[in-house]
Design a protein around this motif. Sequence first.
Motif, PDB file in Angstrom:
ATOM      1  N   LEU A  65       0.830  -1.197   0.000  1.00 13.91           N
ATOM      2  CA  LEU A  65       0.000   0.000   0.000  1.00 13.91           C
ATOM      3  C   LEU A  65       0.866   1.249   0.000  1.00 13.91           C
ATOM      4  O   LEU A  65       0.585   2.228  -0.700  1.00 13.91           O
ATOM      5  N   TYR A  66       1.957   1.219   0.767  1.00 15.91           N
ATOM      6  CA  TYR A  66       2.847   2.381   0.817  1.00 15.91           C
ATOM      7  C   TYR A  66       3.612   2.551  -0.496  1.00 15.91           C
ATOM      8  O   TYR A  66       3.810   3.666  -0.984  1.00 15.91           O
ATOM      9  N   LYS A  67       4.037   1.437  -1.086  1.00  9.04           N
ATOM     10  CA  LYS A  67       4.815   1.513  -2.334  1.00  9.04           C
ATOM     11  C   LYS A  67       3.961   1.967  -3.514  1.00  9.04           C
ATOM     12  O   LYS A  67       4.377   2.810  -4.313  1.00  9.04           O
ATOM     13  N   HIS A  68       2.765   1.386  -3.643  1.00  5.82           N
ATOM     14  CA  HIS A  68       1.993   1.556  -4.868  1.00  5.82           C
ATOM     15  C   HIS A  68       0.709   2.351  -4.697  1.00  5.82           C
ATOM     16  O   HIS A  68       0.025   2.609  -5.696  1.00  5.82           O
ATOM     17  N   GLU A 102       3.589   3.714 -12.761  1.00  2.00           N
ATOM     18  CA  GLU A 102       2.156   3.855 -13.059  1.00  2.00           C
ATOM     19  C   GLU A 102       1.424   2.521 -12.967  1.00  2.00           C
ATOM     20  O   GLU A 102       0.262   2.467 -12.561  1.00  2.00           O
ATOM     21  N   HIS A 103       2.112   1.420 -13.353  1.00  2.00           N
ATOM     22  CA  HIS A 103       1.484   0.095 -13.361  1.00  2.00           C
ATOM     23  C   HIS A 103       2.397  -0.897 -12.625  1.00  2.00           C
ATOM     24  O   HIS A 103       3.095  -1.692 -13.261  1.00  2.00           O
ATOM     25  N   PRO A 104       2.404  -0.855 -11.293  1.00  2.00           N
ATOM     26  CA  PRO A 104       3.327  -1.727 -10.541  1.00  2.00           C
ATOM     27  C   PRO A 104       3.015  -3.211 -10.663  1.00  2.00           C
ATOM     28  O   PRO A 104       3.889  -4.043 -10.474  1.00  2.00           O
ATOM     29  N   PHE A 105       1.749  -3.546 -10.973  1.00  2.00           N
ATOM     30  CA  PHE A 105       1.379  -4.947 -11.184  1.00  2.00           C
ATOM     31  C   PHE A 105       1.303  -5.180 -12.691  1.00  2.00           C
ATOM     32  O   PHE A 105       0.307  -4.837 -13.327  1.00  2.00           O
ATOM     33  N   SER A 106       2.358  -5.735 -13.239  1.00  2.00           N
ATOM     34  CA  SER A 106       2.450  -5.813 -14.696  1.00  2.00           C
ATOM     35  C   SER A 106       3.169  -7.071 -15.156  1.00  2.00           C
ATOM     36  O   SER A 106       3.916  -7.692 -14.391  1.00  2.00           O
ATOM     37  N   VAL A 107       2.927  -7.413 -16.440  1.00  2.00           N
ATOM     38  CA  VAL A 107       3.782  -8.350 -17.149  1.00  2.00           C
ATOM     39  C   VAL A 107       4.691  -7.508 -18.032  1.00  2.00           C
ATOM     40  O   VAL A 107       4.213  -6.724 -18.863  1.00  2.00           O
ATOM     41  N   LEU A 108       5.989  -7.623 -17.826  1.00  2.00           N
ATOM     42  CA  LEU A 108       6.971  -6.870 -18.598  1.00  2.00           C
ATOM     43  C   LEU A 108       7.574  -7.780 -19.651  1.00  2.00           C
ATOM     44  O   LEU A 108       8.117  -8.835 -19.322  1.00  2.00           O
ATOM     45  N   LEU A 109       7.478  -7.381 -20.915  1.00  2.00           N
ATOM     46  CA  LEU A 109       8.054  -8.166 -22.003  1.00  2.00           C
ATOM     47  C   LEU A 109       9.210  -7.391 -22.623  1.00  2.00           C
ATOM     48  O   LEU A 109       9.020  -6.294 -23.144  1.00  2.00           O
ATOM     49  N   GLY A 116      14.860  -6.595  -7.248  1.00  2.00           N
ATOM     50  CA  GLY A 116      13.471  -6.233  -7.505  1.00  2.00           C
ATOM     51  C   GLY A 116      13.216  -4.745  -7.436  1.00  2.00           C
ATOM     52  O   GLY A 116      12.082  -4.305  -7.234  1.00  2.00           O
ATOM     53  N   ARG A 117      14.234  -3.938  -7.665  1.00  2.00           N
ATOM     54  CA  ARG A 117      14.071  -2.483  -7.622  1.00  2.00           C
ATOM     55  C   ARG A 117      15.177  -1.841  -8.429  1.00  2.00           C
ATOM     56  O   ARG A 117      16.211  -2.459  -8.693  1.00  2.00           O
ATOM     57  N   ILE A 118      14.975  -0.584  -8.790  1.00  2.00           N
ATOM     58  CA  ILE A 118      16.022   0.195  -9.437  1.00  2.00           C
ATOM     59  C   ILE A 118      15.700   1.664  -9.242  1.00  2.00           C
ATOM     60  O   ILE A 118      14.536   2.045  -9.076  1.00  2.00           O
ATOM     61  N   THR A 119      16.723   2.490  -9.242  1.00  2.00           N
ATOM     62  CA  THR A 119      16.563   3.926  -9.032  1.00  2.00           C
ATOM     63  C   THR A 119      16.738   4.639 -10.358  1.00  2.00           C
ATOM     64  O   THR A 119      17.690   4.377 -11.094  1.00  2.00           O
ATOM     65  N   ASP A 120      15.805   5.529 -10.676  1.00  2.00           N
ATOM     66  CA  ASP A 120      15.868   6.218 -11.965  1.00  2.00           C
ATOM     67  C   ASP A 120      16.780   7.431 -11.884  1.00  2.00           C
ATOM     68  O   ASP A 120      17.398   7.707 -10.852  1.00  2.00           O
ATOM     69  N   GLY A 121      16.881   8.168 -12.997  1.00  2.00           N
ATOM     70  CA  GLY A 121      17.778   9.314 -13.064  1.00  2.00           C
ATOM     71  C   GLY A 121      17.422  10.422 -12.100  1.00  2.00           C
ATOM     72  O   GLY A 121      18.273  11.245 -11.749  1.00  2.00           O
ATOM     73  N   ARG A 122      16.163  10.458 -11.647  1.00  2.00           N
ATOM     74  CA  ARG A 122      15.740  11.497 -10.700  1.00  2.00           C
ATOM     75  C   ARG A 122      15.954  11.089  -9.252  1.00  2.00           C
ATOM     76  O   ARG A 122      15.584  11.825  -8.341  1.00  2.00           O
ATOM     77  N   GLU A 151      14.529   8.470  -7.810  1.00  2.00           N
ATOM     78  CA  GLU A 151      13.334   7.822  -7.269  1.00  2.00           C
ATOM     79  C   GLU A 151      13.401   6.319  -7.528  1.00  2.00           C
ATOM     80  O   GLU A 151      13.759   5.883  -8.624  1.00  2.00           O
ATOM     81  N   THR A 152      13.051   5.544  -6.530  1.00  2.00           N
ATOM     82  CA  THR A 152      13.129   4.083  -6.625  1.00  2.00           C
ATOM     83  C   THR A 152      11.793   3.504  -7.075  1.00  2.00           C
ATOM     84  O   THR A 152      10.735   3.899  -6.593  1.00  2.00           O
ATOM     85  N   VAL A 153      11.858   2.582  -8.035  1.00  2.00           N
ATOM     86  CA  VAL A 153      10.664   1.840  -8.452  1.00  2.00           C
ATOM     87  C   VAL A 153      10.890   0.362  -8.139  1.00  2.00           C
ATOM     88  O   VAL A 153      12.026  -0.111  -8.106  1.00  2.00           O
ATOM     89  N   TYR A 154       9.797  -0.349  -7.929  1.00  4.43           N
ATOM     90  CA  TYR A 154       9.871  -1.727  -7.449  1.00  4.43           C
ATOM     91  C   TYR A 154       9.239  -2.677  -8.458  1.00  4.43           C
ATOM     92  O   TYR A 154       8.196  -2.389  -9.042  1.00  4.43           O
TER      93      TYR A 154
END
Length: 660
Positions: A311-314, A444-451, A473-479, A481-484
Amino acid sequence: MISILSKSGGIAMLERSKWQKELVVFSRLVNTIVLTGNIYDQHPIVNEREQKIQGFCSLELYLARTCQSFGYQAILFYNPIDGFYAVPGLQQKTNVIELIEKIVSAASSEQQGNQGNINLSKRISTQGNTSILTECIEEAAHVVNLLLTRSDVSIAVIISFSSRMTARPDDLDMDERKTFMYLQEGAVNGRKNHSGDPDNPGFQSNMMIQNQLFLIADKINDLPAWYYLGHPSFKNINIPKPDYRMRNQIIIGYSTNFPGYSEATKEEKDLFSDVFVGSTEGFTTQDIARVFQIAKFSNLDIHGIDKAILLYKHGVQDNPWLKLDANKLSGAENQIKKRVLGQDVVIKAAVDIVKRAAMGMSGLQHSSASSKPRGILFLAGPTGTGKTELAKALTELIFLDERNMIRFDMSEYRQEQSDQRLLGAPPGYVGYEAGGQLTNAIREHPFSVLLFDEIEKAHPSVMDKFLQILEDGRITDGRGETVYFQDCLIIFTSNLGITVHSTDNPGVRIQNVSYETDKDYQSVHDKVLSGVRRYFNDELGRPELLNRIGNNILVFDYIREDSLKPIIAKQIKSIAGNLWADKHIRLMVSAQAMDDLFKLAVDDLPKGQGGRGIGNMMEEMIINPLARFMFDNSVMRDATVTVEHIFMDNGLSEIKAVIL
């Protein structure tokens, strides 16, 4: 106070973070310290002697308390908005506001006329706190210079928001240049004074400390390079986010008053700690505190902490993994076989991986299983065999709509700077504010299938980024900010192993696997798998990336003759359905015509183009002559066309058909 218990029930060794230890050491060695990194967080006050966290405080207050422990008699704060001020609640015998007025007044009287005078103004807040403002930041830096070089009591000056003191550190105007020259000269020539309080019986009159300057900045390169490069009395201390050990200590400490914790068994407490610590990689202390708050607001106990973290992440979102129907998953294999033909072995393995992901059991053998992506699939094999189609089928299985798949064509990421397109450009570069294509999509879509389609075509710099995604299971973008990616199913497709470099001519690729030479699936499987491993180990030089993928490499077989009739029937059904939807024309295909198509497809198989080749054949042999027949006979709408026979005439495809 927070006591820290180890999993074994004994007291764990609680100690300060590396940056806190460095602060103690280098404050006695250099006269300017710049603190960067996690500067806006709340930092633990660790009592190593009593093995307790005594609380948390801002970086400014932590520096002030540390300076007091060193014996500084005056501690002064400055930021461009509030000016100079003393921290409320910090007991000091020296009135820093009066000290500023005294030193600036003395300096001004030494100037000729009004040249070099500093204009000070007082401001009293609604809480009764007094601050001193200057007309500009350059004058404030001049005041800092005077304090460091003239104060007869030991003083530490702490400047916040240093990153906002200049617009472009590599292109300063004269006022900005003078600002940093004042700070540099003041620190270098800072006066030495006695430490401690003369009224204190423990005061050591022979202990001398130099007046100290602290700058708090987001990043070191927010300051002009000449200010810190090659400066022997300058030290940059970077403050990282809490590591695994510190997060564990913070979480266990906070947990003492958490619902259900005191009543839980030791095993339940250990599981709670493992899930919480493993799922909060990259979290600040304040992030952790907010997760606890969310859990309490949502009436979640220790068994629901994973929901609070999500809930906090997404934010408030539906988790499709929790809604997967067990009955639907049980029949998924047969359902997908109707869509992806001739790949039964691959489909069974893929569905097993999805079931493992749905159960949250991916990576259980690793210590940080909770932070890894839900599942990983590496689909390899000949072109046109259904790799992308399987990815779409799995997306529809999980999300009920194949359009929920986020697809990246990796042939578009061949250049060295392509990783910036995925993760965002670094500060100062064009496109920095826009963020990265991958990170924005996952945010924007943390629950996804990434191809990631045809992964081998991406530049090696892009491949390196997948190491962290697959491991953490995470990476930090150029700004910053961490995405999961913990709730993503990540799918790679590849044609690796079909061709290999020639041993005689390394610059030339030769066929390694073909329809004609590899008559059975095992031969295709072994050669493709060997080719994939050779690519990652030898050509790319990234065996660690292959290790992250593990045994999730699924090899597709060539489309064999026994799969042709279902594939042709499926494509005929698609053609007929589109004709009916668009033109209300009913298409019928006779058994003879179906047999004609089958024989043509058999002849086409050795080309190794798979389902895509069959689609091209269908376009040439039935769609083109059908369109010609309908146009020549003015069949535009509301009719029934029966194709009776398909044949070649002088190199041109023809059909025999009737209109009803």
